[in-house]
Design an enzyme around this catalytic site. Structure first.
Site, PDB file in Angstrom:
ATOM      1  N   GLY A  14       0.852  -1.408   0.023  1.00 20.27           N
ATOM      2  CA  GLY A  14       0.259  -0.012   0.118  1.00 20.27           C
ATOM      3  C   GLY A  14       0.872   1.293  -0.198  1.00 20.27           C
ATOM      4  O   GLY A  14       0.159   2.387   0.275  1.00 20.27           O
ATOM      5  N   GLY A  17       1.627   3.175  -6.081  1.00 24.43           N
ATOM      6  CA  GLY A  17       0.885   2.640  -7.142  1.00 24.43           C
ATOM      7  C   GLY A  17      -0.622   2.409  -6.672  1.00 24.43           C
ATOM      8  O   GLY A  17      -1.314   3.039  -5.779  1.00 24.43           O
ATOM      9  N   GLY A  19      -1.973   0.162  -4.681  1.00 24.58           N
ATOM     10  CA  GLY A  19      -2.366   0.045  -3.160  1.00 24.58           C
ATOM     11  C   GLY A  19      -2.522   1.269  -2.532  1.00 24.58           C
ATOM     12  O   GLY A  19      -3.423   1.523  -1.910  1.00 24.58           O
ATOM     13  N   TYR A 150       5.327 -15.125 -14.293  1.00 21.90           N
ATOM     14  CA  TYR A 150       4.572 -14.298 -13.652  1.00 21.90           C
ATOM     15  C   TYR A 150       3.226 -14.566 -14.123  1.00 21.90           C
ATOM     16  O   TYR A 150       2.298 -14.343 -13.079  1.00 21.90           O
ATOM     17  CB  TYR A 150       4.934 -12.565 -14.478  1.00 21.90           C
ATOM     18  CG  TYR A 150       4.123 -11.684 -13.982  1.00 21.90           C
ATOM     19  CD1 TYR A 150       4.146 -11.214 -12.920  1.00 21.90           C
ATOM     20  CD2 TYR A 150       3.093 -11.035 -14.750  1.00 21.90           C
ATOM     21  CE1 TYR A 150       3.142 -10.119 -12.440  1.00 21.90           C
ATOM     22  CE2 TYR A 150       2.174 -10.042 -14.258  1.00 21.90           C
ATOM     23  CZ  TYR A 150       2.242  -9.707 -13.174  1.00 21.90           C
ATOM     24  OH  TYR A 150       1.204  -8.485 -12.730  1.00 21.90           O
TER      25      TYR A 150
END
Length: 251
Positions: A14, A17, A19, A150
């Protein structure tokens, strides 16, 4: 209208970005927010910017020892989490021939183990009517070179949405996912790419997007607010695509 009035949210990753934008959005809608980040410096900076309704915990989503401490750390601030947004993560991009065991383990530890055990640790603090939101990606539907690790890890997270939803129904806890497209974040910073490579990638990708722009973190935050609030009270077990139509228009 404060859609999360008297609610407490827990957001991993957080400090920047998506978050951080989500923490801002939740606070603006009446919530108290606990955020995590890997660095004490970035956590403190984010909390200072978010204001008095935010607290921070230094925790690495890729370290199980950190995750297994989350419940005790959260209890220093609250005994109840009404919204859990499992957002922390980044990618390592490499060709099949060049992927190392270390890269593979790093991505799966963070995105797969990190997601699963974060939910496991926070779930006992969540009352009936709570909401869990997982962060996935549109890339699992599009075969892209150098992204095998990913996208495989994020595909596992997509699976968690369905299985967690099935298990949490009896607890009256909703589980959903957000699948972002290309968003203006620092996700490339942890990939090992140089500044020039990152800028080149952004310049190459932007013209291929339906709206010719990357999404804003605030656009993900507003989606998270919707899924966290009573506006989505009958939405359960879905993955909401927020990619500007890329996955539906890409040939």
């Amino acid at each position: 209208m404060e859609k999360l009035k008297n609610k407490t949210a827990f957001i991993t990753g957080g400090t920047n970005g998506m978050g951080f934008a989500t923490a801002q959005e939740f606070i603006n809608n009446g919530a108290k927010v606990i955020i995590t980040g890997r660095s004490e410096r970035t956590v403190n900076k984010a909390v200072e910017e978010l204001g008095k309704n935010a607290v921070g915990i230094v925790s690495n989503a890729g370290e199980l020892s950190d995750i297994f401490e989350l419940q005790n750390l959260i209890k220093k601030h609250t005994n109840t989490i009404d919204v859990l947004f499992v957002n922390a993560g980044y990618g390592k991009f490499n060709s099949i021939e060049n992927v190392t065991i270390e890269e593979f383990n790093e991505v799966f530890d963070m995105l797969v183990k990190g997601t699963f055990f974060t939910v496991q640790q926070v779930l006992p603090l969540m009352p009936q009517g709570s909401s869990i939101i997982l962060n996935t990606t549109f890339l699992t539907d599009i075969g892209q070179p150098n992204m095998s690790i990913y996208t495989a890890a994020k595909a596992a997270v997509q699976s968690f949405i369905k299985t967690f939803a099935a298990e949490c129904t009896s607890k009256n806890i909703r589980v959903n996912g957000i699948s972002p497209g290309y968003i203006k974040t620092n996700i490339f910073n942890n990939t090992g790419m140089s500044t020039e490579q990152i800028e080149g990638t952004i310049d190459a990708v932007t013209p291929t997007l339906p709206f010719k722009r990357f999404g804003e973190p605030s656009e993900i935050a507003k989606t998270a607010l919707f899924l966290a609030s009573d506006d989505a009270s009958y939405i359960h077990g879905i993955e909401l695509r927020v990619d500007g139509g890329l996955s539906k228009t890409k040939s």
